[in-house]
Design a protein around this motif. Sequence first.
Motif, mmCIF file in Angstrom:
data_model
loop_
_atom_site.group_PDB
_atom_site.id
_atom_site.type_symbol
_atom_site.label_atom_id
_atom_site.label_comp_id
_atom_site.label_asym_id
_atom_site.label_seq_id
_atom_site.Cartn_x
_atom_site.Cartn_y
_atom_site.Cartn_z
ATOM 1 N N UNK A 125 11.524 31.257 48.679
ATOM 2 C CA UNK A 125 12.192 30.481 49.734
ATOM 3 C C UNK A 125 11.479 29.179 50.076
ATOM 4 N N UNK A 126 10.168 29.184 50.106
ATOM 5 C CA UNK A 126 9.430 27.958 50.417
ATOM 6 C C UNK A 126 9.541 26.949 49.284
ATOM 7 N N UNK A 127 9.522 27.441 48.044
ATOM 8 C CA UNK A 127 9.717 26.533 46.913
ATOM 9 C C UNK A 127 11.085 25.888 47.001
ATOM 10 N N UNK A 128 12.115 26.700 47.281
ATOM 11 C CA UNK A 128 13.466 26.162 47.402
ATOM 12 C C UNK A 128 13.540 25.107 48.500
ATOM 13 N N UNK A 129 12.863 25.348 49.617
ATOM 14 C CA UNK A 129 12.863 24.371 50.711
ATOM 15 C C UNK A 129 12.187 23.070 50.288
ATOM 16 N N UNK A 130 11.091 23.189 49.534
ATOM 17 C CA UNK A 130 10.408 21.972 49.079
ATOM 18 C C UNK A 130 11.263 21.207 48.076
ATOM 19 N N UNK A 131 12.023 21.932 47.248
ATOM 20 C CA UNK A 131 12.920 21.280 46.292
ATOM 21 C C UNK A 131 14.055 20.573 47.030
ATOM 22 N N UNK A 132 14.575 21.194 48.081
ATOM 23 C CA UNK A 132 15.610 20.537 48.895
ATOM 24 C C UNK A 132 15.060 19.251 49.493
ATOM 25 N N UNK A 133 13.832 19.291 50.009
ATOM 26 C CA UNK A 133 13.216 18.081 50.562
ATOM 27 C C UNK A 133 13.084 17.001 49.496
ATOM 28 N N UNK A 134 12.706 17.396 48.298
ATOM 29 C CA UNK A 134 12.596 16.438 47.194
ATOM 30 C C UNK A 134 13.950 15.825 46.866
ATOM 31 N N UNK A 135 14.987 16.655 46.817
ATOM 32 C CA UNK A 135 16.337 16.150 46.527
ATOM 33 C C UNK A 135 16.791 15.152 47.595
ATOM 34 N N UNK A 136 16.515 15.450 48.850
ATOM 35 C CA UNK A 136 16.921 14.547 49.932
ATOM 36 C C UNK A 136 16.225 13.195 49.795
ATOM 37 N N UNK A 137 14.964 13.225 49.408
ATOM 38 C CA UNK A 137 14.242 11.959 49.217
ATOM 39 C C UNK A 137 14.828 11.178 48.049
ATOM 40 N N UNK A 138 15.161 11.875 46.968
ATOM 41 C CA UNK A 138 15.776 11.193 45.817
ATOM 42 C C UNK A 138 17.104 10.560 46.226
ATOM 43 N N UNK A 139 17.905 11.289 46.972
ATOM 44 C CA UNK A 139 19.187 10.734 47.435
ATOM 45 C C UNK A 139 18.968 9.532 48.348
#
Length: 401
Positions: A125-139
């Motif tokens: 779950x924490x990895x998934x949250x960090x990946x979501x944060x990364x995606x938001x920054x890319x967007x």
Amino acid sequence: MVYPLGMIGIGIGLAYLAAFAAGGLLLRCGFPLPSSSGRIGRIDGLRGLLALSVMMHHFVIWMQATRLGGSWERPTVLFLENLGGGSVSIFFMITGFLFHRVALEGFHVSRMAALWVGRFFRLTPMVAASVVATCLIILWTQDYSIRPETVFTPLFSWVAALGQPPLLGHADSGRIDAYVLWSLKYEWAFYLFGLPLMAIAYDLLRGKAPNATLPLALIFGSLAMARLAALDWLAFPPLFAMGMLASEATKLEKARIWSSSRGGMLAASACLLAALACAPKPYGTPWDFLLGLFFASVACGNDVFGILRRRALLALGECSYGIYLFHGVILFVLFDFGAPALAALDTASLPLLLPLVAIVVVALTAATFIVIEKPGVAFGRAIIASFSSATPAMSEDKAIG
């Protein structure tokens, strides 16, 4: 490259103090600490320092890539490089230490399945949250491409910690989280393959050889194989094995007495500093054994003159997994989005931002611990309890990787 070493040293020292103060403030605000039952406070405290050290290592890399004329690569100053690599090495040792008792109990399908479920809901779950944060920054950067091949396979690779290919078509997406997911691949390899194999081996050798035999065989077997085949992954099994040996060392009264003594603490600290200052690369060198001696000393009772028992540091230990996963995102925001503001600062003054970065990272990861990590662990325990009689503590043991 010329590093402003004096200012970097001051910034690192102040950052540790700032994070410690933030940990104390978290406790005053009601941040939950775990029950002392089944936990070793010294190791929990050590986790907090290790995760912060990785953050400082990546801060230096950002400095050299943006201000010192270098690139995103290992610092040329060994201590600054090993501040990150040495910390991850000890994280692997912590994993081996914590789960050695599982291997000693032998192979049981239901117990291994319960462990895997617990680890999944502890880590993913924490990895998934960090990946979501990364995606938001890319967007936010608007440098992205949303097509099936740029979304689904990369997302799976990131969340499963198999690799960090370009995410959403962003060429250097791994830099956003400082490429930290690589270590989880080896953590999962240990849980899925190393631990069951060790458990089976203990079943076969039970009563025929001392418990330390298998970890020693793993260390020397990996070293022998490394001389025959240039495989990078062979550098990591000895680190897990050193943690297992530390588990065996805790059973020796003389080791516990020496580790708790002033002389033992000084000797262990000297081993740590020597490894950080002299190891030519972070993994797969004889200097790893000095790190192993330091960790074994902590496992046996060395609290580094009381530092590792401080409650504020225990709070940082609870946040350590989040610090490891999310500090890269904060550093990216600072050095990329914040580049115009940083331009007003001279290079030598940049390390003085480290204390502020530490406070922000601790505050963010305390929130992720409460909102994501702790509920994930509880959910995993509930699933285990629903189909197994496995010990709940199995899903509570914490290691970064």
